[in-house]
Design a protein around this motif. Structure first.
Motif, PDB file in Angstrom:
ATOM      1  N   ALA A 114      10.547   9.779  -0.199  1.00  0.00           N
ATOM      2  CA  ALA A 114      10.093   8.400  -0.392  1.00  0.00           C
ATOM      3  C   ALA A 114      10.213   7.996  -1.855  1.00  0.00           C
ATOM      4  CB  ALA A 114       8.655   8.248   0.094  1.00  0.00           C
ATOM      5  N   ALA A 115       9.831   8.898  -2.745  1.00  0.00           N
ATOM      6  CA  ALA A 115       9.899   8.597  -4.176  1.00  0.00           C
ATOM      7  C   ALA A 115      11.353   8.386  -4.614  1.00  0.00           C
ATOM      8  CB  ALA A 115       9.255   9.726  -4.977  1.00  0.00           C
ATOM      9  N   LEU A 128      16.060   2.168  -4.830  1.00  0.00           N
ATOM     10  CA  LEU A 128      15.987   0.783  -4.400  1.00  0.00           C
ATOM     11  C   LEU A 128      15.464  -0.131  -5.510  1.00  0.00           C
ATOM     12  CD1 LEU A 128      14.687   1.239  -0.749  1.00  0.00           C
ATOM     13  CD2 LEU A 128      16.977   0.553  -1.467  1.00  0.00           C
ATOM     14  N   LEU A 129      14.500   0.340  -6.285  1.00  0.00           N
ATOM     15  CA  LEU A 129      13.994  -0.462  -7.399  1.00  0.00           C
ATOM     16  C   LEU A 129      15.079  -0.679  -8.450  1.00  0.00           C
ATOM     17  CD1 LEU A 129      10.423   1.073  -7.791  1.00  0.00           C
ATOM     18  CD2 LEU A 129      10.976  -1.273  -7.084  1.00  0.00           C
ATOM     19  N   HIS A 130      15.909   0.324  -8.661  1.00  0.00           N
ATOM     20  CA  HIS A 130      17.023   0.192  -9.601  1.00  0.00           C
ATOM     21  C   HIS A 130      18.017  -0.865  -9.103  1.00  0.00           C
ATOM     22  CE1 HIS A 130      20.087   1.269 -12.531  1.00  0.00           C
ATOM     23  NE2 HIS A 130      20.957   1.412 -11.535  1.00  0.00           N
ATOM     24  N   SER A 163      11.851 -10.172  -4.042  1.00  0.00           N
ATOM     25  CA  SER A 163      12.249  -8.911  -3.429  1.00  0.00           C
ATOM     26  C   SER A 163      11.038  -8.129  -2.945  1.00  0.00           C
ATOM     27  CB  SER A 163      13.039  -8.053  -4.429  1.00  0.00           C
ATOM     28  OG  SER A 163      14.147  -8.763  -4.949  1.00  0.00           O
ATOM     29  N   ALA A 164      11.278  -7.232  -1.997  1.00  0.00           N
ATOM     30  CA  ALA A 164      10.198  -6.394  -1.483  1.00  0.00           C
ATOM     31  C   ALA A 164      10.765  -5.077  -0.980  1.00  0.00           C
ATOM     32  CB  ALA A 164       9.455  -7.103  -0.349  1.00  0.00           C
ATOM     33  N   LEU A 165       9.968  -4.025  -1.099  1.00  0.00           N
ATOM     34  CA  LEU A 165      10.275  -2.754  -0.468  1.00  0.00           C
ATOM     35  C   LEU A 165       9.657  -2.759   0.921  1.00  0.00           C
ATOM     36  CD1 LEU A 165       9.413  -0.293  -3.384  1.00  0.00           C
ATOM     37  CD2 LEU A 165      11.700  -1.033  -2.679  1.00  0.00           C
ATOM     38  N   THR A 166      10.385  -2.273   1.912  1.00  0.00           N
ATOM     39  CA  THR A 166       9.827  -2.215   3.260  1.00  0.00           C
ATOM     40  C   THR A 166      10.175  -0.887   3.921  1.00  0.00           C
ATOM     41  OG1 THR A 166      11.733  -3.119   4.484  1.00  0.00           O
ATOM     42  CG2 THR A 166      10.227  -4.707   3.482  1.00  0.00           C
ATOM     43  N   THR A 167       9.407  -0.546   4.933  1.00  0.00           N
ATOM     44  CA  THR A 167       9.705   0.599   5.786  1.00  0.00           C
ATOM     45  C   THR A 167       9.141   0.328   7.166  1.00  0.00           C
ATOM     46  OG1 THR A 167       9.617   3.019   5.943  1.00  0.00           O
ATOM     47  CG2 THR A 167       7.608   1.907   5.229  1.00  0.00           C
ATOM     48  N   TRP A 168       9.571   1.090   8.138  1.00  0.00           N
ATOM     49  CA  TRP A 168       9.088   0.931   9.520  1.00  0.00           C
ATOM     50  C   TRP A 168       8.508   2.262   9.964  1.00  0.00           C
ATOM     51  CZ3 TRP A 168       8.580  -3.368  12.431  1.00  0.00           C
ATOM     52  CH2 TRP A 168       8.239  -3.203  13.766  1.00  0.00           C
ATOM     53  N   GLU A 207       6.407  -2.790  30.275  1.00  0.00           N
ATOM     54  CA  GLU A 207       5.128  -2.284  29.792  1.00  0.00           C
ATOM     55  C   GLU A 207       5.318  -1.710  28.390  1.00  0.00           C
ATOM     56  OE1 GLU A 207       4.227   0.724  32.606  1.00  0.00           O
ATOM     57  OE2 GLU A 207       4.059  -0.654  34.319  1.00  0.00           O
ATOM     58  N   THR A 208       4.344  -1.916  27.523  1.00  0.00           N
ATOM     59  CA  THR A 208       4.420  -1.364  26.177  1.00  0.00           C
ATOM     60  C   THR A 208       4.155   0.134  26.215  1.00  0.00           C
ATOM     61  OG1 THR A 208       3.684  -3.441  25.169  1.00  0.00           O
ATOM     62  CG2 THR A 208       3.450  -1.439  23.852  1.00  0.00           C
ATOM     63  N   VAL A 209       5.092   0.922  25.683  1.00  0.00           N
ATOM     64  CA  VAL A 209       4.936   2.378  25.686  1.00  0.00           C
ATOM     65  C   VAL A 209       4.639   2.932  24.293  1.00  0.00           C
ATOM     66  CG1 VAL A 209       6.355   2.714  27.734  1.00  0.00           C
ATOM     67  CG2 VAL A 209       7.439   2.717  25.486  1.00  0.00           C
ATOM     68  N   ARG A 210       5.013   2.201  23.258  1.00  0.00           N
ATOM     69  CA  ARG A 210       4.632   2.597  21.897  1.00  0.00           C
ATOM     70  C   ARG A 210       4.790   1.406  20.962  1.00  0.00           C
ATOM     71  NH1 ARG A 210       9.777   5.193  22.367  1.00  0.00           N
ATOM     72  NH2 ARG A 210      11.271   4.507  20.776  1.00  0.00           N
ATOM     73  N   THR A 211       4.134   1.489  19.835  1.00  0.00           N
ATOM     74  CA  THR A 211       4.200   0.417  18.855  1.00  0.00           C
ATOM     75  C   THR A 211       4.578   0.990  17.488  1.00  0.00           C
ATOM     76  OG1 THR A 211       1.843   0.620  18.339  1.00  0.00           O
ATOM     77  CG2 THR A 211       2.455  -0.955  20.044  1.00  0.00           C
ATOM     78  N   GLY A 212       5.109   0.141  16.672  1.00  0.00           N
ATOM     79  CA  GLY A 212       5.434   0.507  15.302  1.00  0.00           C
ATOM     80  C   GLY A 212       5.141  -0.666  14.396  1.00  0.00           C
ATOM     81  N   SER A 213       5.110  -0.427  13.098  1.00  0.00           N
ATOM     82  CA  SER A 213       4.768  -1.490  12.159  1.00  0.00           C
ATOM     83  C   SER A 213       5.733  -1.504  10.995  1.00  0.00           C
ATOM     84  CB  SER A 213       3.338  -1.293  11.622  1.00  0.00           C
ATOM     85  OG  SER A 213       2.390  -1.363  12.652  1.00  0.00           O
ATOM     86  N   GLU A 214       5.978  -2.692  10.484  1.00  0.00           N
ATOM     87  CA  GLU A 214       6.681  -2.839   9.226  1.00  0.00           C
ATOM     88  C   GLU A 214       5.661  -2.858   8.099  1.00  0.00           C
ATOM     89  OE1 GLU A 214      10.259  -5.610   7.993  1.00  0.00           O
ATOM     90  OE2 GLU A 214       8.383  -6.679   7.679  1.00  0.00           O
ATOM     91  N   TRP A 215       5.928  -2.073   7.067  1.00  0.00           N
ATOM     92  CA  TRP A 215       5.056  -2.001   5.897  1.00  0.00           C
ATOM     93  C   TRP A 215       5.826  -2.501   4.689  1.00  0.00           C
ATOM     94  CZ3 TRP A 215       0.018   0.327   5.745  1.00  0.00           C
ATOM     95  CH2 TRP A 215      -0.431   0.725   7.006  1.00  0.00           C
ATOM     96  N   THR A 216       5.168  -3.295   3.856  1.00  0.00           N
ATOM     97  CA  THR A 216       5.846  -3.998   2.774  1.00  0.00           C
ATOM     98  C   THR A 216       5.098  -3.837   1.449  1.00  0.00           C
ATOM     99  OG1 THR A 216       6.662  -5.659   4.340  1.00  0.00           O
ATOM    100  CG2 THR A 216       6.686  -6.278   2.015  1.00  0.00           C
ATOM    101  N   ARG A 217       5.877  -3.722   0.386  1.00  0.00           N
ATOM    102  CA  ARG A 217       5.335  -3.749  -0.974  1.00  0.00           C
ATOM    103  C   ARG A 217       6.176  -4.720  -1.795  1.00  0.00           C
ATOM    104  NH1 ARG A 217       5.570   1.639  -4.278  1.00  0.00           N
ATOM    105  NH2 ARG A 217       6.933   0.637  -5.789  1.00  0.00           N
ATOM    106  N   VAL A 218       5.560  -5.792  -2.244  1.00  0.00           N
ATOM    107  CA  VAL A 218       6.270  -6.806  -3.011  1.00  0.00           C
ATOM    108  C   VAL A 218       6.670  -6.221  -4.353  1.00  0.00           C
ATOM    109  CG1 VAL A 218       6.111  -9.061  -4.114  1.00  0.00           C
ATOM    110  CG2 VAL A 218       5.097  -8.706  -1.848  1.00  0.00           C
ATOM    111  N   ILE A 219       7.909  -6.494  -4.768  1.00  0.00           N
ATOM    112  CA  ILE A 219       8.397  -6.033  -6.081  1.00  0.00           C
ATOM    113  C   ILE A 219       8.095  -7.136  -7.093  1.00  0.00           C
ATOM    114  CG2 ILE A 219      10.425  -5.368  -7.420  1.00  0.00           C
ATOM    115  CD1 ILE A 219      11.709  -4.438  -4.809  1.00  0.00           C
ATOM    116  N   ALA A 220       7.387  -6.790  -8.141  1.00  0.00           N
ATOM    117  CA  ALA A 220       7.036  -7.762  -9.164  1.00  0.00           C
ATOM    118  C   ALA A 220       8.312  -8.314  -9.822  1.00  0.00           C
ATOM    119  CB  ALA A 220       6.140  -7.139 -10.224  1.00  0.00           C
TER     120      ALA A 220
END
Length: 258
Positions: A39-40, A46-48, A59-64, A244-257
């Motif tokens: 991740a690091a 990506l920040l570069h 801009s934003a960093l995201t993951t699922w 029928e829903t069998v699983r869920t996932g989420s998008e996670w975001t961090r805004v880039i200053a």
């Protein structure tokens, strides 16, 4: 191979450029710091890239992350990410009692040819422009779409109003996925309807026809993914077709200053 990751970028419908990374670690190698190191490394790269591009819309960093992956969730939270939306993986458990609503007057389903594909692609990309996230309509993305090993025009259900593409469902089958999981399941995803033809029952009518198409290939169930923020009551539509829903996932975001 004990772990892998990938990153990508996309311009969203909100004008923000997302720099996304995804990864997984083999269960036997978890809790050893591998995911944290990956991740690091991804974030630094990506920040570069984001700094070099300096996208004017922000801009934003995201993951699922799958909801069941508590380790990845904890890692995202520790790195300053926040959950921004939820998606559902839905399964229709059988191919019995398929409902096939009638098409609206003047609309017909036609077989798809190779010559139709650019127009279908453009109609699909345009239909998703008011949906959350990024949708790559480039020529390179079109080529990846058509060259995918599971791409199958015979499973595409496309509705026309005259010469205009009104709606569509892309059916496809992944033999390797089915063999690995011990089921016979077809995808009916994506589902799209162009704006002038929405709220006329087209998506529902095409889904029923897509079920028949994958059932004729020997599939005994169907699946698709849906965004919780997708407009036009998509979740209700799919539940009406016995998904029928069998699983869920989420998008996670961090805004880039800036």
């Amino acid at each position: 191979i004990v772990a892998c990751s990938v990153f990508e970028q996309s311009d969203t419908t909100a004008g923000v450029r997302n720099y996304s990374s995804y990864g997984s670690v083999h269960p036997a190698w978890r809790c050893r710091g591998i995911g944290t190191a990956m991740a690091a490394w991804n974030e630094a790269r990506l920040l570069h890239i984001a700094d070099e591009q300096h996208h004017p819309g922000g801009s934003a960093l995201t993951t699922w992350i799958e909801e069941a992956d508590v380790g990845a969730t904890a890692l995202a939270q520790s790195r300053g990410y926040a959950r921004t939306r939820v998606g559902f993986h839905m399964v229709r458990p059988d191919m019995l009692d398929i409902d096939i609503p009638s098409l609206p007057d003047g609309v017909e389903v036609r077989p798809v040819t190779q010559a139709d594909l650019p127009r279908i692609w453009d109609a699909m990309i345009e239909a998703f422009r008011d949906h959350h996230g990024g949708h790559d309509g480039s020529e390179a993305a079109f080529q990846r779409w058509t060259r995918d090993p599971v791409f199958d025009t015979s499973l595409m259900i496309i509705a026309y109003d005259g010469e205009e593409i009104a709606s569509g469902v892309q059916g496809w089958i992944d033999p390797e996925e089915n063999a690995a999981n011990g089921y016979r399941r077809g995808w009916t995803d994506p589902v799209f309807t162009s704006r002038p033809w929405r709220r006329r029952g087209l998506a529902s009518a095409l889904l029923g026809r897509a079920f028949v198409a994958v059932r004729e290939r020997g599939m005994t169930s169907a699946q698709l993914g849906v965004d919780s923020e997708k407009p036009y009551q998509a979740l209700t539509l799919y539940e009406r077709h016995r998904f029928e829903t069998v699983r869920t996932g989420s998008e996670w975001t961090r805004v880039i200053a800036p």
